[in-house]
Design a protein around this motif. Structure first.
Motif, PDB file in Angstrom:
ATOM      1  N   PHE A 210       0.827  -1.208   0.000  1.00 30.33           N
ATOM      2  CA  PHE A 210       0.000   0.000   0.000  1.00 30.33           C
ATOM      3  C   PHE A 210       0.859   1.254   0.000  1.00 30.33           C
ATOM      4  O   PHE A 210       0.643   2.192  -0.791  1.00 30.33           O
ATOM      5  N   ILE A 211       1.868   1.288   0.876  1.00 38.03           N
ATOM      6  CA  ILE A 211       2.699   2.484   1.039  1.00 38.03           C
ATOM      7  C   ILE A 211       3.536   2.756  -0.205  1.00 38.03           C
ATOM      8  O   ILE A 211       3.670   3.906  -0.637  1.00 38.03           O
ATOM      9  N   VAL A 212       4.104   1.718  -0.809  1.00 37.50           N
ATOM     10  CA  VAL A 212       4.893   1.909  -2.032  1.00 37.50           C
ATOM     11  C   VAL A 212       4.021   2.490  -3.140  1.00 37.50           C
ATOM     12  O   VAL A 212       4.428   3.426  -3.845  1.00 37.50           O
ATOM     13  N   PHE A 213       2.801   1.961  -3.272  1.00 39.66           N
ATOM     14  CA  PHE A 213       1.899   2.449  -4.325  1.00 39.66           C
ATOM     15  C   PHE A 213       1.473   3.896  -4.074  1.00 39.66           C
ATOM     16  O   PHE A 213       1.568   4.752  -4.957  1.00 39.66           O
ATOM     17  N   ILE A 214       1.005   4.179  -2.845  1.00 40.34           N
ATOM     18  CA  ILE A 214       0.498   5.518  -2.531  1.00 40.34           C
ATOM     19  C   ILE A 214       1.614   6.554  -2.570  1.00 40.34           C
ATOM     20  O   ILE A 214       1.432   7.664  -3.098  1.00 40.34           O
ATOM     21  N   SER A 215       2.786   6.209  -2.039  1.00 40.43           N
ATOM     22  CA  SER A 215       3.897   7.175  -2.040  1.00 40.43           C
ATOM     23  C   SER A 215       4.356   7.473  -3.464  1.00 40.43           C
ATOM     24  O   SER A 215       4.692   8.625  -3.788  1.00 40.43           O
ATOM     25  N   SER A 216       4.386   6.458  -4.308  1.00 38.78           N
ATOM     26  CA  SER A 216       4.766   6.670  -5.711  1.00 38.78           C
ATOM     27  C   SER A 216       3.752   7.558  -6.415  1.00 38.78           C
ATOM     28  O   SER A 216       4.120   8.450  -7.194  1.00 38.78           O
ATOM     29  N   LEU A 217       2.471   7.318  -6.132  1.00 32.52           N
ATOM     30  CA  LEU A 217       1.410   8.129  -6.731  1.00 32.52           C
ATOM     31  C   LEU A 217       1.518   9.584  -6.264  1.00 32.52           C
ATOM     32  O   LEU A 217       1.460  10.515  -7.085  1.00 32.52           O
ATOM     33  N   LEU A 218       1.696   9.773  -4.954  1.00 32.68           N
ATOM     34  CA  LEU A 218       1.815  11.134  -4.417  1.00 32.68           C
ATOM     35  C   LEU A 218       3.058  11.830  -4.965  1.00 32.68           C
ATOM     36  O   LEU A 218       3.009  13.005  -5.345  1.00 32.68           O
ATOM     37  N   GLY A 219       4.177  11.103  -4.999  1.00 30.63           N
ATOM     38  CA  GLY A 219       5.415  11.686  -5.506  1.00 30.63           C
ATOM     39  C   GLY A 219       5.302  12.102  -6.958  1.00 30.63           C
ATOM     40  O   GLY A 219       5.801  13.160  -7.358  1.00 30.63           O
ATOM     41  N   THR A 220       4.623  11.283  -7.755  1.00 29.14           N
ATOM     42  CA  THR A 220       4.455  11.595  -9.181  1.00 29.14           C
ATOM     43  C   THR A 220       3.576  12.828  -9.368  1.00 29.14           C
ATOM     44  O   THR A 220       3.919  13.747 -10.120  1.00 29.14           O
ATOM     45  N   ILE A 221       2.444  12.851  -8.660  1.00 28.52           N
ATOM     46  CA  ILE A 221       1.506  13.975  -8.806  1.00 28.52           C
ATOM     47  C   ILE A 221       2.151  15.286  -8.365  1.00 28.52           C
ATOM     48  O   ILE A 221       2.104  16.296  -9.083  1.00 28.52           O
TER      49      ILE A 221
END
Length: 271
Positions: A210-221
């Motif tokens: 969950f954290i890898v996915f959400i952090s990657s999404l937040l970092g990209t946005i």
């Protein structure tokens, strides 16, 4: 909620604000290799020791209108912001897990995540006392408080923590290796890898996905937004620790429920 509930909410909020005040000391002094005990808090401009009333979390800054009492130099709003953020996060954890022992390790993790994130934002590195320290303390606390991983057995708590540590560390380490092979340069700092191991030790292996996915999404946005408005260039280094930390806090404050719903949807068992 009755009076007793509101009393403990207030206690937790004030407790969090005090730890937020200590966080400000750590964020400023530890990267500079200064003691967090001595000397006492002082104005960074005129070096005058601050009175006790100037050190009251949140309120001290408000009463002084954001200026030093002695030299009138402006005091950054970041200080009361960190105190307020810590207080609110401690309170949020208490509201999600009221009267549960799990609030103690989660509060410790929040303290470390805020500290590591702010240093990463300022200095582009994450202190080992957060990452390696968390990788050591996480399994110990998991053994003592197995409820951190939803189990009753102390040994099961320890095993789950060690699995989470391995999965957390291994997942980002694999990403860094693959990224370096593709991009021919470091794609991720090793501090991020160690931080993910620390988080996995506290929150378990399922949180890592969950954290890898959400952090990657937040970092990209956020990264794309900064590039679009001219705050960052395409080749600029962006600290990833704050995004990992934010995703970890989301998990602690109910993100695991979203993850469970997602798994139900993927398996076709959701109604």
């Amino acid at each position: 909620m009755d009076f007793f509930d509101w009393y403990w909410i207030l206690v937790v909020f004030l407790f969090g604000a005090c730890w937020g005040s200590f966080l400000n000391v750590c964020i400023y002094r530890i990267p500079a290799e200064l003691s967090v005990v001595k000397p006492r808090s002082r104005c960074p401009k005129c070096m005058t020791d601050l009175a006790w009333k100037d050190n009251i979390p949140i309120l001290g800054w408000i009463f002084l209108r954001g200026k030093c009492r002695y030299c009138k130099a402006p005091v950054s709003a970041r200080y009361p912001s960190i105190e307020l953020l810590t207080a609110l996060l401690f309170t949020a954890v208490w509201l999600v897990y009221p009267y549960q022992l799990i609030v103690l390790p989660y509060g410790l993790l929040i303290f470390g995540l805020i500290f590591g994130s702010m240093v990463d934002y300022d200095e582009m590195w994450i202190p080992d006392r957060v990452t390696i320290g968390g990788e050591i303390i996480g399994p110990i606390l998991s053994f003592l408080i197995p409820a951190m991983h939803g189990v009753d057995s102390h040994m099961s708590g320890l095993i789950q923590s060690l699995i989470g540590l391995a999965v957390g560390f291994g997942s980002l380490y694999s990403v860094s290796i693959i990224g370096k092979l593709i991009l021919k340069k470091d794609a991720m700092g090793f501090g991020d890898v160690k931080l993910m191991g620390c988080i996995g030790a506290f929150l378990g292996w399922e949180s890592v996905i969950f954290i890898v996915f959400i952090s990657s999404l937040l970092g990209t946005i956020i990264g794309v937004t900064f590039i679009a408005i001219g705050k960052k260039e395409l080749q600029s280094k962006i600290p990833f620790g704050p995004y990992i930390s934010l995703a970890a806090m989301i998990w602690m404050l109910g993100g695991w429920k979203l993850w469970a719903l997602y798994l139900e949807w993927m398996s076709g068992t959701a109604y």
